[in-house]
Design a protein around this motif. Sequence first.
Motif, PDB file in Angstrom:
ATOM      1  N   ILE A 215     -86.468  -6.860 -10.384  1.00 36.51           N
ATOM      2  CA  ILE A 215     -86.572  -7.895  -9.357  1.00 36.51           C
ATOM      3  C   ILE A 215     -87.895  -7.686  -8.637  1.00 36.51           C
ATOM      4  O   ILE A 215     -88.159  -6.583  -8.141  1.00 36.51           O
ATOM      5  N   LYS A 216     -88.721  -8.719  -8.597  1.00 40.01           N
ATOM      6  CA  LYS A 216     -90.058  -8.598  -7.994  1.00 40.01           C
ATOM      7  C   LYS A 216     -90.205  -9.583  -6.841  1.00 40.01           C
ATOM      8  O   LYS A 216     -89.948 -10.774  -7.002  1.00 40.01           O
ATOM      9  N   LEU A 217     -90.637  -9.067  -5.697  1.00 45.66           N
ATOM     10  CA  LEU A 217     -91.011  -9.906  -4.567  1.00 45.66           C
ATOM     11  C   LEU A 217     -92.480 -10.241  -4.742  1.00 45.66           C
ATOM     12  O   LEU A 217     -93.312  -9.347  -4.922  1.00 45.66           O
ATOM     13  N   LEU A 218     -92.810 -11.539  -4.736  1.00 44.63           N
ATOM     14  CA  LEU A 218     -94.162 -11.982  -5.057  1.00 44.63           C
ATOM     15  C   LEU A 218     -94.918 -12.413  -3.800  1.00 44.63           C
ATOM     16  O   LEU A 218     -94.322 -12.909  -2.843  1.00 44.63           O
ATOM     17  N   ASP A 219     -96.247 -12.243  -3.831  1.00 49.69           N
ATOM     18  CA  ASP A 219     -97.073 -12.727  -2.731  1.00 49.69           C
ATOM     19  C   ASP A 219     -97.474 -14.179  -3.013  1.00 49.69           C
ATOM     20  O   ASP A 219     -97.061 -14.771  -4.012  1.00 49.69           O
ATOM     21  N   GLU A 220     -98.315 -14.745  -2.145  1.00 48.68           N
ATOM     22  CA  GLU A 220     -98.661 -16.169  -2.278  1.00 48.68           C
ATOM     23  C   GLU A 220     -99.413 -16.501  -3.562  1.00 48.68           C
ATOM     24  O   GLU A 220     -99.415 -17.642  -4.011  1.00 48.68           O
ATOM     25  N   SER A 221    -100.026 -15.512  -4.205  1.00 47.84           N
ATOM     26  CA  SER A 221    -100.730 -15.767  -5.468  1.00 47.84           C
ATOM     27  C   SER A 221     -99.838 -15.521  -6.687  1.00 47.84           C
ATOM     28  O   SER A 221    -100.275 -15.708  -7.812  1.00 47.84           O
TER      29      SER A 221
ATOM     30  N   ILE B 135    -101.910  -8.894   9.883  1.00 46.52           N
ATOM     31  CA  ILE B 135    -101.169  -8.699   8.645  1.00 46.52           C
ATOM     32  C   ILE B 135     -99.784  -9.276   8.875  1.00 46.52           C
ATOM     33  O   ILE B 135     -99.077  -8.873   9.805  1.00 46.52           O
ATOM     34  N   TRP B 136     -99.413 -10.230   8.039  1.00 38.97           N
ATOM     35  CA  TRP B 136     -98.139 -10.916   8.202  1.00 38.97           C
ATOM     36  C   TRP B 136     -97.094 -10.311   7.275  1.00 38.97           C
ATOM     37  O   TRP B 136     -97.393  -9.873   6.183  1.00 38.97           O
ATOM     38  N   PRO B 137     -95.831 -10.286   7.701  1.00 43.58           N
ATOM     39  CA  PRO B 137     -94.768  -9.812   6.816  1.00 43.58           C
ATOM     40  C   PRO B 137     -94.600 -10.759   5.630  1.00 43.58           C
ATOM     41  O   PRO B 137     -94.926 -11.941   5.718  1.00 43.58           O
ATOM     42  N   LEU B 138     -94.081 -10.223   4.545  1.00 41.40           N
ATOM     43  CA  LEU B 138     -93.876 -11.026   3.346  1.00 41.40           C
ATOM     44  C   LEU B 138     -92.694 -11.975   3.527  1.00 41.40           C
ATOM     45  O   LEU B 138     -91.725 -11.647   4.214  1.00 41.40           O
ATOM     46  N   THR B 139     -92.779 -13.119   2.902  1.00 46.80           N
ATOM     47  CA  THR B 139     -91.639 -14.031   2.889  1.00 46.80           C
ATOM     48  C   THR B 139     -90.699 -13.613   1.771  1.00 46.80           C
ATOM     49  O   THR B 139     -91.118 -12.975   0.805  1.00 46.80           O
ATOM     50  N   LYS B 140     -89.443 -13.978   1.884  1.00 49.42           N
ATOM     51  CA  LYS B 140     -88.469 -13.522   0.903  1.00 49.42           C
ATOM     52  C   LYS B 140     -88.047 -14.592  -0.094  1.00 49.42           C
ATOM     53  O   LYS B 140     -87.178 -14.351  -0.917  1.00 49.42           O
ATOM     54  N   PHE B 141     -88.684 -15.755  -0.057  1.00 45.36           N
ATOM     55  CA  PHE B 141     -88.242 -16.841  -0.923  1.00 45.36           C
ATOM     56  C   PHE B 141     -88.995 -16.939  -2.249  1.00 45.36           C
ATOM     57  O   PHE B 141     -88.661 -17.770  -3.082  1.00 45.36           O
ATOM     58  N   TYR B 142     -90.001 -16.090  -2.494  1.00 43.63           N
ATOM     59  CA  TYR B 142     -90.791 -16.161  -3.727  1.00 43.63           C
ATOM     60  C   TYR B 142     -90.577 -14.866  -4.495  1.00 43.63           C
ATOM     61  O   TYR B 142     -91.148 -13.829  -4.158  1.00 43.63           O
TER      62      TYR B 142
END
Length: 153
Positions: free
Chosen positions: A101-107, A11-18
């Motif tokens: 403000i929403k932090l989004l995943d790759e999808s 399980i990878w941590p979320l990125t903060k740029f999306y």
Amino acid sequence: MADDGSAQGAIWPLTKFYFSVSLGSQDNTASFQEVSGLDTETQVVEYRHGDSKTFSTIKMPGIAKFSNVTLKKGVFVKDNNFWTWYNAIKMNTIKRETVVIKLLDESGSPTMTWTLSNAWPTKITATDLKSEANEVAIETLELAHEGLTIANS
């Protein structure tokens, strides 16, 4: 075969740029380069009653305090929405908005959501200007708010 970590169930941590930012109730989504100041702090109240056998104070939670949130975005032609909102501030008549403000995943689905209650602009900083610069013009909006809630999706 390259190991991408999926074989081990990593399980990878979320990125903060999306991420996405919605200003106000009408889902007015704006694109920002940076969001900072999603801080909350509880003040400490120290107390000691007179017949305490220990010679130290008790520390209790006090009033919650929220930092101002800073949003940075590029300057676009004929985009004065923040200046219009800022100019609407008058004595005792502040147009307050809910900011999400929403932090989004790759999808593109939200994974964490920060909601600012009763937010209003306290400061707008226009871009600096340099004749030798090779950068995008950035303006900064600082928001005060009365509450920060965090939800995980």
